[in-house]
Every structure is written in C-alpha cells, then in structure tokens.
Write a protein that holds these residues in place. Structure first.
Motif, PDB file in Angstrom:
ATOM      1  N   GLU A   1     -26.955  41.343 -62.255  1.00 24.33           N
ATOM      2  CA  GLU A   1     -26.950  42.440 -61.295  1.00 24.33           C
ATOM      3  C   GLU A   1     -25.524  42.885 -60.972  1.00 24.33           C
ATOM      4  N   GLN A   2     -24.584  41.942 -61.022  1.00 24.83           N
ATOM      5  CA  GLN A   2     -23.191  42.251 -60.704  1.00 24.83           C
ATOM      6  C   GLN A   2     -22.435  42.843 -61.886  1.00 24.83           C
ATOM      7  N   LEU A   3     -22.799  42.460 -63.093  1.00 21.75           N
ATOM      8  CA  LEU A   3     -22.077  42.890 -64.289  1.00 21.75           C
ATOM      9  C   LEU A   3     -23.061  43.245 -65.388  1.00 21.75           C
ATOM     10  N   ARG A   4     -23.113  44.520 -65.705  1.00 19.59           N
ATOM     11  CA  ARG A   4     -23.898  44.996 -66.852  1.00 19.59           C
ATOM     12  C   ARG A   4     -22.910  45.403 -67.926  1.00 19.59           C
ATOM     13  N   TRP A   5     -23.149  44.976 -69.146  1.00 20.02           N
ATOM     14  CA  TRP A   5     -22.195  45.155 -70.213  1.00 20.02           C
ATOM     15  C   TRP A   5     -22.954  45.504 -71.484  1.00 20.02           C
ATOM     16  N   ALA A   6     -22.383  46.377 -72.295  1.00 17.55           N
ATOM     17  CA  ALA A   6     -22.964  46.742 -73.588  1.00 17.55           C
ATOM     18  C   ALA A   6     -21.833  46.897 -74.587  1.00 17.55           C
ATOM     19  N   ILE A   7     -22.174  46.847 -75.858  1.00 20.28           N
ATOM     20  CA  ILE A   7     -21.192  47.133 -76.897  1.00 20.28           C
ATOM     21  C   ILE A   7     -21.634  48.394 -77.626  1.00 20.28           C
ATOM     22  N   ALA A   8     -20.655  49.150 -78.124  1.00 18.10           N
ATOM     23  CA  ALA A   8     -20.979  50.425 -78.769  1.00 18.10           C
ATOM     24  C   ALA A   8     -20.078  50.661 -79.964  1.00 18.10           C
ATOM     25  N   GLY A   9     -20.571  51.462 -80.867  1.00 19.54           N
ATOM     26  CA  GLY A   9     -19.829  51.853 -82.056  1.00 19.54           C
ATOM     27  C   GLY A   9     -20.716  52.705 -82.937  1.00 19.54           C
ATOM     28  N   ARG A  10     -20.284  52.900 -84.177  1.00 20.00           N
ATOM     29  CA  ARG A  10     -21.017  53.787 -85.093  1.00 20.00           C
ATOM     30  C   ARG A  10     -22.106  53.078 -85.893  1.00 20.00           C
ATOM     31  N   ASN A  11     -21.988  51.771 -86.094  1.00 20.81           N
ATOM     32  CA  ASN A  11     -22.863  51.080 -87.034  1.00 20.81           C
ATOM     33  C   ASN A  11     -23.633  49.972 -86.324  1.00 20.81           C
ATOM     34  N   ARG A  12     -24.938  50.197 -86.145  1.00 19.00           N
ATOM     35  CA  ARG A  12     -25.775  49.242 -85.411  1.00 19.00           C
ATOM     36  C   ARG A  12     -25.752  47.845 -86.052  1.00 19.00           C
ATOM     37  N   GLN A  13     -25.837  47.770 -87.367  1.00 17.94           N
ATOM     38  CA  GLN A  13     -25.873  46.473 -88.022  1.00 17.94           C
ATOM     39  C   GLN A  13     -24.589  45.679 -87.763  1.00 17.94           C
ATOM     40  N   LYS A  14     -23.448  46.315 -87.862  1.00 15.84           N
ATOM     41  CA  LYS A  14     -22.180  45.630 -87.593  1.00 15.84           C
ATOM     42  C   LYS A  14     -22.091  45.211 -86.131  1.00 15.84           C
ATOM     43  N   LEU A  15     -22.567  46.065 -85.242  1.00  8.71           N
ATOM     44  CA  LEU A  15     -22.545  45.737 -83.819  1.00  8.71           C
ATOM     45  C   LEU A  15     -23.426  44.524 -83.516  1.00  8.71           C
ATOM     46  N   GLU A  16     -24.578  44.463 -84.161  1.00  6.98           N
ATOM     47  CA  GLU A  16     -25.468  43.325 -83.945  1.00  6.98           C
ATOM     48  C   GLU A  16     -24.849  42.025 -84.460  1.00  6.98           C
ATOM     49  N   VAL A  17     -24.101  42.095 -85.558  1.00  2.99           N
ATOM     50  CA  VAL A  17     -23.397  40.918 -86.063  1.00  2.99           C
ATOM     51  C   VAL A  17     -22.367  40.449 -85.030  1.00  2.99           C
ATOM     52  N   VAL A  18     -21.612  41.403 -84.461  1.00  4.69           N
ATOM     53  CA  VAL A  18     -20.617  41.056 -83.438  1.00  4.69           C
ATOM     54  C   VAL A  18     -21.303  40.442 -82.226  1.00  4.69           C
ATOM     55  N   ARG A  19     -22.370  41.070 -81.766  1.00  2.00           N
ATOM     56  CA  ARG A  19     -23.104  40.547 -80.610  1.00  2.00           C
ATOM     57  C   ARG A  19     -23.552  39.114 -80.863  1.00  2.00           C
ATOM     58  N   ASP A  20     -24.099  38.870 -82.046  1.00  2.00           N
ATOM     59  CA  ASP A  20     -24.586  37.530 -82.365  1.00  2.00           C
ATOM     60  C   ASP A  20     -23.431  36.533 -82.496  1.00  2.00           C
ATOM     61  N   GLU A  21     -22.311  36.976 -83.067  1.00  2.00           N
ATOM     62  CA  GLU A  21     -21.150  36.092 -83.201  1.00  2.00           C
ATOM     63  C   GLU A  21     -20.570  35.717 -81.837  1.00  2.00           C
ATOM     64  N   VAL A  22     -20.549  36.684 -80.927  1.00  2.00           N
ATOM     65  CA  VAL A  22     -20.041  36.419 -79.582  1.00  2.00           C
ATOM     66  C   VAL A  22     -21.030  35.547 -78.808  1.00  2.00           C
ATOM     67  N   GLY A  23     -22.318  35.670 -79.151  1.00  2.00           N
ATOM     68  CA  GLY A  23     -23.330  34.827 -78.526  1.00  2.00           C
ATOM     69  C   GLY A  23     -23.799  35.316 -77.177  1.00  2.00           C
ATOM     70  N   VAL A  24     -23.907  36.635 -77.024  1.00  2.00           N
ATOM     71  CA  VAL A  24     -24.366  37.202 -75.760  1.00  2.00           C
ATOM     72  C   VAL A  24     -25.585  38.088 -75.998  1.00  2.00           C
ATOM     73  N   THR A  25     -26.327  38.284 -74.945  1.00  2.00           N
ATOM     74  CA  THR A  25     -27.463  39.199 -74.995  1.00  2.00           C
ATOM     75  C   THR A  25     -27.066  40.459 -74.244  1.00  2.00           C
ATOM     76  N   VAL A  26     -26.585  41.443 -74.990  1.00  2.00           N
ATOM     77  CA  VAL A  26     -26.174  42.713 -74.404  1.00  2.00           C
ATOM     78  C   VAL A  26     -26.767  43.843 -75.216  1.00  2.00           C
ATOM     79  N   ASP A  27     -26.871  45.017 -74.595  1.00  2.00           N
ATOM     80  CA  ASP A  27     -27.360  46.189 -75.307  1.00  2.00           C
ATOM     81  C   ASP A  27     -26.368  46.613 -76.376  1.00  2.00           C
ATOM     82  N   VAL A  28     -26.888  47.157 -77.452  1.00  2.00           N
ATOM     83  CA  VAL A  28     -26.088  47.737 -78.525  1.00  2.00           C
ATOM     84  C   VAL A  28     -26.327  49.240 -78.495  1.00  2.00           C
TER      85      VAL A  28
END
Length: 120
Positions: A27-54
């Motif tokens: 509730e205090q911190l909402r965070w997402a990652i963004a860019g042009r390529n969903r597949q690459k973003l999902e790899v980054v999200r998984d490597e970082v180990g967080v559950t955030v929107d892409v």
C-alpha cells in the motif's frame, strides 16, 4: 515506475529498488517496470525476484507513454540517449504532473527542457 529496465543500469536500479520492498508495504510502495520488450522485462523481473507489473511501451509512441504516465507518480528512466528517447516521456510527465528522474549527462537537452517546460 522504472523505465528501460532491460539495460544493464536498469537491471542494477531494479535490484536496488527491490530492497525497498522489505521496508514498505504494497500500500505504501507500488512499483512497476517498463520498456519495449515484454519478454526481456519478464526475465529482468524474474532475475530480480519481485512480483511487479510489467508495462510495455515504445518511447516514441505518445499514446502508449500517456497510458502509463497517467497512472504514475514518479518515473525513473535509464534509456538514453535522452535527447533521442526522452522527449515524449518528459512531455507526458509535464501533462500528467508525474515526477521525472533520469541519469542523463546531456546538459544541452536538459536546458531545452527547462526552456520548454519551466513555466508549466
């Protein structure tokens, strides 16, 4: 939101930001990652180990940028050169009153932005 999360600096920033999740509730911190390529973003999200929107958008597509910035309070971007890729993003930030943070060293471009948007 973190833009251009798949570049090396973006990956490092995402790793650092993920440590904030230890100290703040969702509730205090909402965070997402963004860019042009969903597949690459999902790899980054998984490597970082967080559950955030892409979020996927091309920096040159104003309607895609607007859709993201209309729901964002702060954007941090690492996608340069900023004079080439940052104008639509900064324009949307001004229109949606979103705080903009980048890592640019492109002083002439920053001067152009100040001249263009300072009065707004």
């Amino acid at each position: 939101m973190m833009s251009s999360s798949t570049v090396r600096v973006g990956l490092l920033v995402n790793k650092r930001c993920s440590t904030l999740l230890k100290y703040f509730s969702s509730e205090q911190l909402r965070w997402a990652i963004a860019g042009r390529n969903r597949q690459k973003l999902e790899v980054v999200r998984d490597e970082v180990g967080v559950t955030v929107d892409v979020l996927v958008a091309d920096s040159q597509d104003q309607s895609e940028i607007d859709a993201i910035l209309s729901q964002t309070r702060v954007i941090l971007t690492t996608a340069g050169p900023f004079a080439l890729y940052g104008n639509t993003l900064v324009d949307a930030c001004v229109r949606f009153k979103t705080h903009y943070v980048d890592i640019t060293g492109e002083t002439p471009w920053v001067r152009t932005l100040i001249d263009r948007y300072h009065e707004r």
